[in-house]
Scaffold this motif. Sequence first.
Motif, PDB file in Angstrom:
ATOM      1  N   VAL A   1      34.171  38.606  61.647  1.00  0.00           N
ATOM      2  CA  VAL A   1      35.393  38.980  61.244  1.00  0.00           C
ATOM      3  C   VAL A   1      36.437  39.222  62.203  1.00  0.00           C
ATOM      4  CG1 VAL A   1      36.820  40.493  59.658  1.00  0.00           C
ATOM      5  CG2 VAL A   1      34.400  39.805  58.967  1.00  0.00           C
ATOM      6  N   LYS A   5      42.210  38.965  60.733  1.00  0.00           N
ATOM      7  CA  LYS A   5      42.099  38.901  59.649  1.00  0.00           C
ATOM      8  C   LYS A   5      41.920  39.795  58.487  1.00  0.00           C
ATOM      9  CE  LYS A   5      42.777  34.396  59.489  1.00  0.00           C
ATOM     10  NZ  LYS A   5      43.729  33.856  58.882  1.00  0.00           N
ATOM     11  N   ARG A   6      42.132  41.239  59.290  1.00  0.00           N
ATOM     12  CA  ARG A   6      41.648  42.265  58.508  1.00  0.00           C
ATOM     13  C   ARG A   6      43.040  43.011  57.906  1.00  0.00           C
ATOM     14  NH1 ARG A   6      37.697  44.857  62.648  1.00  0.00           N
ATOM     15  NH2 ARG A   6      36.025  43.556  62.435  1.00  0.00           N
ATOM     16  N   ASN A  22      34.229  46.450  57.359  1.00  0.00           N
ATOM     17  CA  ASN A  22      34.857  45.066  57.685  1.00  0.00           C
ATOM     18  C   ASN A  22      35.018  44.017  56.495  1.00  0.00           C
ATOM     19  OD1 ASN A  22      35.129  46.295  60.134  1.00  0.00           O
ATOM     20  ND2 ASN A  22      33.567  45.528  61.219  1.00  0.00           N
ATOM     21  N   TRP A  26      38.475  42.378  55.273  1.00  0.00           N
ATOM     22  CA  TRP A  26      38.737  41.110  55.303  1.00  0.00           C
ATOM     23  C   TRP A  26      39.044  40.565  54.205  1.00  0.00           C
ATOM     24  CZ3 TRP A  26      35.588  37.345  52.965  1.00  0.00           C
ATOM     25  CH2 TRP A  26      35.995  36.116  53.039  1.00  0.00           C
ATOM     26  N   GLU A  30      42.489  39.101  52.970  1.00  0.00           N
ATOM     27  CA  GLU A  30      42.921  37.405  52.527  1.00  0.00           C
ATOM     28  C   GLU A  30      43.090  37.368  51.320  1.00  0.00           C
ATOM     29  OE1 GLU A  30      42.070  34.772  54.392  1.00  0.00           O
ATOM     30  OE2 GLU A  30      42.369  35.992  56.274  1.00  0.00           O
TER      31      GLU A  30
END
Length: 125
Positions: A1, A5-6, A22, A26, A30
């Motif tokens: 990850v 993208k977090r 995490n 993520w 997303e």
Amino acid sequence: VTDEKRAEVVFDDVKTTDYFYNAVSWAYGEGITTGTSYTTFSPDDSCTRAQMITFIWRAAGSMKFDNVTVNPPYTDVSKDGYYYDALIWALLNSITNGTSSTTFGPDDLCTRAQAVTMLYRYMGR
């Protein structure tokens, strides 16, 4: 990850020290999942078949099939269900099928075997 993208996780029941932080960060960032409320994620809750197929569908890009007419043979599926587009996508892509010839079992708990089978099929194996 990767960090880009977090998303900042704002759930009271998900701490930065949790092993799943995490992954939740993520998936939330997303748009793959949301919380069970504005302040909770409910990490210890089980997942339904409808939720699982929706997670995979969202991870794949949330495709819709406006020009495709598919009538699933399942008596327990509603066109108004939040998972309906995900189910159509999954059926068209051979990712899932019903729990019988007439039921999908959207509210049934998704077993680990069902989850890995859906993922396996999604990955094209």
